[in-house]
Motif scaffolding. Sequence first.
Motif, PDB file in Angstrom:
ATOM      1  N   ASP A  67      -2.117  14.298  23.774  1.00  0.00           N
ATOM      2  CA  ASP A  67      -3.446  13.721  23.930  1.00  0.00           C
ATOM      3  C   ASP A  67      -3.280  12.213  23.832  1.00  0.00           C
ATOM      4  O   ASP A  67      -2.983  11.687  22.757  1.00  0.00           O
ATOM      5  N   VAL A  68      -3.445  11.516  24.949  1.00  0.00           N
ATOM      6  CA  VAL A  68      -3.144  10.079  24.961  1.00  0.00           C
ATOM      7  C   VAL A  68      -4.121   9.268  24.121  1.00  0.00           C
ATOM      8  O   VAL A  68      -3.864   8.097  23.842  1.00  0.00           O
ATOM      9  N   THR A  69      -5.239   9.875  23.707  1.00  0.00           N
ATOM     10  CA  THR A  69      -6.147   9.149  22.814  1.00  0.00           C
ATOM     11  C   THR A  69      -5.650   9.159  21.372  1.00  0.00           C
ATOM     12  O   THR A  69      -6.199   8.457  20.520  1.00  0.00           O
ATOM     13  N   ASP A  70      -4.613   9.937  21.114  1.00  0.00           N
ATOM     14  CA  ASP A  70      -3.991   9.994  19.791  1.00  0.00           C
ATOM     15  C   ASP A  70      -2.803   9.035  19.792  1.00  0.00           C
ATOM     16  O   ASP A  70      -1.692   9.400  20.178  1.00  0.00           O
ATOM     17  N   THR A  71      -3.025   7.814  19.362  1.00  0.00           N
ATOM     18  CA  THR A  71      -1.974   6.798  19.438  1.00  0.00           C
ATOM     19  C   THR A  71      -0.786   7.142  18.548  1.00  0.00           C
ATOM     20  O   THR A  71       0.356   6.789  18.866  1.00  0.00           O
ATOM     21  N   GLU A  72      -1.044   7.837  17.446  1.00  0.00           N
ATOM     22  CA  GLU A  72       0.063   8.243  16.579  1.00  0.00           C
ATOM     23  C   GLU A  72       0.928   9.294  17.260  1.00  0.00           C
ATOM     24  O   GLU A  72       2.150   9.307  17.090  1.00  0.00           O
ATOM     25  N   ALA A  73       0.324  10.173  18.057  1.00  0.00           N
ATOM     26  CA  ALA A  73       1.087  11.175  18.803  1.00  0.00           C
ATOM     27  C   ALA A  73       1.972  10.512  19.841  1.00  0.00           C
ATOM     28  O   ALA A  73       3.112  10.939  20.077  1.00  0.00           O
ATOM     29  N   SER A  93       2.431   6.090  33.098  1.00  0.00           N
ATOM     30  CA  SER A  93       1.162   6.275  32.397  1.00  0.00           C
ATOM     31  C   SER A  93       0.068   6.481  33.436  1.00  0.00           C
ATOM     32  O   SER A  93      -0.306   5.554  34.158  1.00  0.00           O
ATOM     33  N   ASN A  94      -0.443   7.695  33.518  1.00  0.00           N
ATOM     34  CA  ASN A  94      -1.325   8.069  34.619  1.00  0.00           C
ATOM     35  C   ASN A  94      -2.662   8.650  34.163  1.00  0.00           C
ATOM     36  O   ASN A  94      -3.567   8.815  34.972  1.00  0.00           O
ATOM     37  N   ALA A  95      -2.815   8.959  32.880  1.00  0.00           N
ATOM     38  CA  ALA A  95      -4.019   9.659  32.415  1.00  0.00           C
ATOM     39  C   ALA A  95      -5.276   8.821  32.653  1.00  0.00           C
ATOM     40  O   ALA A  95      -5.274   7.599  32.497  1.00  0.00           O
ATOM     41  N   VAL A  96      -6.358   9.503  33.037  1.00  0.00           N
ATOM     42  CA  VAL A  96      -7.642   8.846  33.247  1.00  0.00           C
ATOM     43  C   VAL A  96      -8.748   9.818  32.868  1.00  0.00           C
ATOM     44  O   VAL A  96      -8.603  11.032  33.026  1.00  0.00           O
ATOM     45  N   ALA A  97      -9.844   9.289  32.339  1.00  0.00           N
ATOM     46  CA  ALA A  97     -10.996  10.126  31.997  1.00  0.00           C
ATOM     47  C   ALA A  97     -11.869  10.284  33.233  1.00  0.00           C
ATOM     48  O   ALA A  97     -12.129   9.311  33.946  1.00  0.00           O
ATOM     49  N   ARG A  98     -12.310  11.492  33.471  1.00  0.00           N
ATOM     50  CA  ARG A  98     -13.151  11.756  34.637  1.00  0.00           C
ATOM     51  C   ARG A  98     -14.604  11.457  34.305  1.00  0.00           C
ATOM     52  O   ARG A  98     -15.162  11.978  33.352  1.00  0.00           O
ATOM     53  N   VAL A  99     -15.220  10.579  35.103  1.00  0.00           N
ATOM     54  CA  VAL A  99     -16.627  10.230  34.946  1.00  0.00           C
ATOM     55  C   VAL A  99     -17.330  10.502  36.273  1.00  0.00           C
ATOM     56  O   VAL A  99     -16.839  10.109  37.330  1.00  0.00           O
ATOM     57  N   LEU A 100     -18.472  11.165  36.225  1.00  0.00           N
ATOM     58  CA  LEU A 100     -19.226  11.477  37.430  1.00  0.00           C
ATOM     59  C   LEU A 100     -20.272  10.397  37.703  1.00  0.00           C
ATOM     60  O   LEU A 100     -20.773   9.755  36.771  1.00  0.00           O
ATOM     61  N   PRO A 101     -20.624  10.167  38.978  1.00  0.00           N
ATOM     62  CA  PRO A 101     -21.572   9.096  39.313  1.00  0.00           C
ATOM     63  C   PRO A 101     -22.913   9.226  38.616  1.00  0.00           C
ATOM     64  O   PRO A 101     -23.549   8.213  38.285  1.00  0.00           O
ATOM     65  N   GLU A 102     -23.364  10.450  38.375  1.00  0.00           N
ATOM     66  CA  GLU A 102     -24.679  10.631  37.764  1.00  0.00           C
ATOM     67  C   GLU A 102     -24.659  10.452  36.247  1.00  0.00           C
ATOM     68  O   GLU A 102     -25.708  10.425  35.608  1.00  0.00           O
ATOM     69  N   GLU A 103     -23.489  10.316  35.662  1.00  0.00           N
ATOM     70  CA  GLU A 103     -23.390  10.162  34.218  1.00  0.00           C
ATOM     71  C   GLU A 103     -23.602   8.716  33.795  1.00  0.00           C
ATOM     72  O   GLU A 103     -23.310   7.783  34.547  1.00  0.00           O
ATOM     73  N   SER A 104     -24.098   8.535  32.578  1.00  0.00           N
ATOM     74  CA  SER A 104     -24.273   7.197  32.041  1.00  0.00           C
ATOM     75  C   SER A 104     -22.918   6.586  31.724  1.00  0.00           C
ATOM     76  O   SER A 104     -22.135   7.150  30.960  1.00  0.00           O
ATOM     77  N   GLN A 105     -22.657   5.429  32.325  1.00  0.00           N
ATOM     78  CA  GLN A 105     -21.396   4.746  32.067  1.00  0.00           C
ATOM     79  C   GLN A 105     -21.288   4.358  30.589  1.00  0.00           C
ATOM     80  O   GLN A 105     -20.239   4.521  29.976  1.00  0.00           O
ATOM     81  N   ALA A 106     -22.377   3.865  30.027  1.00  0.00           N
ATOM     82  CA  ALA A 106     -22.347   3.427  28.623  1.00  0.00           C
ATOM     83  C   ALA A 106     -22.055   4.593  27.686  1.00  0.00           C
ATOM     84  O   ALA A 106     -21.303   4.447  26.717  1.00  0.00           O
ATOM     85  N   GLU A 107     -22.651   5.754  27.981  1.00  0.00           N
ATOM     86  CA  GLU A 107     -22.448   6.910  27.110  1.00  0.00           C
ATOM     87  C   GLU A 107     -21.017   7.437  27.179  1.00  0.00           C
ATOM     88  O   GLU A 107     -20.542   8.061  26.233  1.00  0.00           O
ATOM     89  N   ARG A 108     -20.337   7.202  28.283  1.00  0.00           N
ATOM     90  CA  ARG A 108     -18.960   7.668  28.439  1.00  0.00           C
ATOM     91  C   ARG A 108     -17.937   6.582  28.122  1.00  0.00           C
ATOM     92  O   ARG A 108     -16.739   6.792  28.302  1.00  0.00           O
ATOM     93  N   ALA A 109     -18.404   5.432  27.672  1.00  0.00           N
ATOM     94  CA  ALA A 109     -17.516   4.277  27.507  1.00  0.00           C
ATOM     95  C   ALA A 109     -16.367   4.548  26.549  1.00  0.00           C
ATOM     96  O   ALA A 109     -15.217   4.205  26.833  1.00  0.00           O
ATOM     97  N   ASP A 110     -16.659   5.157  25.408  1.00  0.00           N
ATOM     98  CA  ASP A 110     -15.606   5.348  24.415  1.00  0.00           C
ATOM     99  C   ASP A 110     -14.468   6.206  24.952  1.00  0.00           C
ATOM    100  O   ASP A 110     -13.291   5.852  24.813  1.00  0.00           O
TER     101      ASP A 110
END
Length: 295
Positions: A67-73, A93-110
């Motif tokens: 899980d690339v969000t786990d920096t210790e891992a 390094s290729n991982a990316v979070a999938r965001v859909l156009p109808e989703e709030s960008q701010a809510e998915r920011a983290d």
Amino acid sequence: MNASRIALVTGANQGLGRALVEGLAARMNPDGLVLLTGRSRQRVTDAAREVGRLPGTRASVEGRVLDVTDTEAIARLAEDLRARYGGVDIVISNAVARVLPEESQAERADEFIDVSNTATHAILRSFGPALRPGGRLLVVASSLGTLGHLDPRLHHWFDGASLEQVEYAVESWRSAVHGGSAQEAGWPVWLNVPSKVAQVAAVRALSAERRAHDLATGTLIASVCPGMVDTATSRPWFSDYSQAQSPAQAAAAVLDLVFAGHVDPALYGELVRFGKALPWHDGTPPVEQDRMLTP
């Protein structure tokens, strides 16, 4: 590069990451090892088994949960590879979070920032020291990663910045998004633009520290733009896919860079698209209604 090479790809269960693993396994020697990583143990196991059975596969393929969000891992995996093999030769390094156009960008920011930026910083910090002479460390970004795509008020955050300064800039952007002041400060609504600029800036920062040593040993650190790729992540953002590449087609140019016998100093530390460096200061800030994700 070493005869028995060790390669690692993040976000490799599907799409471009999976194609990169397939290409590495086909081009590397039979005594090489490709680590296919992702968050889901079942998907990682299945994908590694499937790639291992392809007729063109030559190197060994193993799945590793990461899980690339786990920096210790990330740090633990880098240390493990140093202990077992003396380091690693190829890191993509290729991982990316999938965001859909109808989703709030701010809510998915983290999630988006954690996967694309915090993880990139951790991979650069952990795998830079683990990279063996003649190795390749590539971060998949996009053509949106050039500085000119940001409002000029934001350029000072990233131009000539150290890795620590890029990290600080990313966290300042994150705070502005949550605080509702991001647009007023010049940050675009669409997360992908500052995220990609920050990825490229982070690569430039590490490269600036290592350039002389790496060029002397035939080692390459760079960010790469694969072009428009037809994947589940990017498809929702485009109405016209007539010019899109398949993941295998997009992987080919990246792999050509990996397996080039000579490191071109003009590409070292740069954002590379189809074998050529994109000028860092090029680009114009996007119009917000142009909802473009990864060209």
